[in-house]
Design a protein around this motif. Structure first.
Motif, mmCIF file in Angstrom:
data_model
loop_
_atom_site.group_PDB
_atom_site.id
_atom_site.type_symbol
_atom_site.label_atom_id
_atom_site.label_comp_id
_atom_site.label_asym_id
_atom_site.label_seq_id
_atom_site.Cartn_x
_atom_site.Cartn_y
_atom_site.Cartn_z
ATOM 1 N N LEU A 157 0.631 -1.314 -0.187
ATOM 2 C CA LEU A 157 0.015 0.212 0.498
ATOM 3 C C LEU A 157 0.643 0.922 -0.018
ATOM 4 C CD1 LEU A 157 -2.341 -1.730 2.559
ATOM 5 C CD2 LEU A 157 -2.750 -0.647 0.187
ATOM 6 N N VAL A 158 0.716 2.262 -0.622
ATOM 7 C CA VAL A 158 1.468 3.584 -0.506
ATOM 8 C C VAL A 158 0.159 4.613 -0.699
ATOM 9 C CG1 VAL A 158 3.065 5.058 -2.653
ATOM 10 C CG2 VAL A 158 3.546 2.018 -2.016
ATOM 11 N N GLU A 159 0.671 5.375 0.215
ATOM 12 C CA GLU A 159 -0.643 6.746 0.405
ATOM 13 C C GLU A 159 0.026 7.736 -0.059
ATOM 14 O OE1 GLU A 159 -0.840 4.513 4.611
ATOM 15 O OE2 GLU A 159 0.767 4.885 2.921
ATOM 16 N N ALA A 189 -2.891 3.751 -3.226
ATOM 17 C CA ALA A 189 -2.235 2.321 -4.192
ATOM 18 C C ALA A 189 -1.887 1.599 -4.062
ATOM 19 C CB ALA A 189 -1.499 3.167 -5.080
ATOM 20 N N ALA A 190 -2.663 0.715 -3.881
ATOM 21 C CA ALA A 190 -2.951 -1.186 -3.931
ATOM 22 C C ALA A 190 -1.693 -1.774 -4.881
ATOM 23 C CB ALA A 190 -4.192 -1.879 -3.317
ATOM 24 N N TRP A 203 -0.388 -2.634 5.888
ATOM 25 C CA TRP A 203 -0.685 -1.307 6.237
ATOM 26 C C TRP A 203 0.522 -0.620 5.077
ATOM 27 C CZ3 TRP A 203 -3.366 1.095 10.088
ATOM 28 C CH2 TRP A 203 -4.130 0.206 10.320
ATOM 29 N N GLY A 204 0.137 0.950 5.000
ATOM 30 C CA GLY A 204 0.885 2.271 3.828
ATOM 31 C C GLY A 204 1.826 2.291 5.494
ATOM 32 N N ASN A 239 -7.103 -0.372 -8.584
ATOM 33 C CA ASN A 239 -6.265 -1.153 -7.542
ATOM 34 C C ASN A 239 -6.382 0.226 -6.608
ATOM 35 O OD1 ASN A 239 -6.558 -3.325 -6.391
ATOM 36 N ND2 ASN A 239 -4.555 -3.741 -7.350
ATOM 37 N N THR A 240 -7.090 1.607 -6.698
ATOM 38 C CA THR A 240 -6.679 2.438 -5.436
ATOM 39 C C THR A 240 -7.761 2.717 -4.815
ATOM 40 O OG1 THR A 240 -5.380 3.320 -7.225
ATOM 41 C CG2 THR A 240 -5.789 4.361 -5.473
#
Length: 125
Positions: free
Chosen positions: A4-6, A23-24, A115-116, A77-78
């Motif tokens: 996961l990227v925030e 973004a997953a 978790w991001g 995927n977001t």
């Protein structure tokens, strides 16, 4: 595994708006419920909003209800968190989380598998 990227955090004046993105990626990312949590300095991580795998169900913390909207685009995927009418007390690091065990709605951090790294949101008065 889910990564996961925030993004989308920043400095905003009280009353303003922000849209956070998560973004997953990973084999099971499209079958995970997604959520946003936040953690202010010296405080515990708290639930903000969650969305089901399909996007058809959502849940919000009372503190953001009416001001926040969680959504997801499964084709990209977001997941997103739109925050309006921001207040100084919304200042925190915002984290995206994924629940592959589908406790939806899962309100506790321990119910999430991934978790991001978090994105800082600062609301000035």
């Amino acid at each position: 595994q889910v990564q996961l990227v925030e993004s989308g955090g920043g400095l905003v004046q009280a009353g303003g708006s922000l849209r956070l993105s998560c973004a997953a990626s990973g084999r099971t990312s499209t079958s995970a419920a997604l959520a946003w949590f936040r953690q202010a300095p010296g405080k515990e991580r708290e639930f903000v909003a969650a969305i089901s795998v399909s996007g058809g169900s959502t849940d919000y913390a009372d503190s953001v209800k009416g001001r926040a909207t969680i959504s997801r685009d499964n084709a990209k995927n977001t997941a997103y968190l739109q925050m309006n009418s921001l207040k100084p007390e919304d200042t925190a690091v915002y984290y995206c989380a994924a629940d592959t065990r589908l406790h939806f709605p899962a309100l506790k951090p321990g119910e999430y598998d991934y978790w991001g790294q978090g994105t800082q949101v600062t609301v000035s008065s």
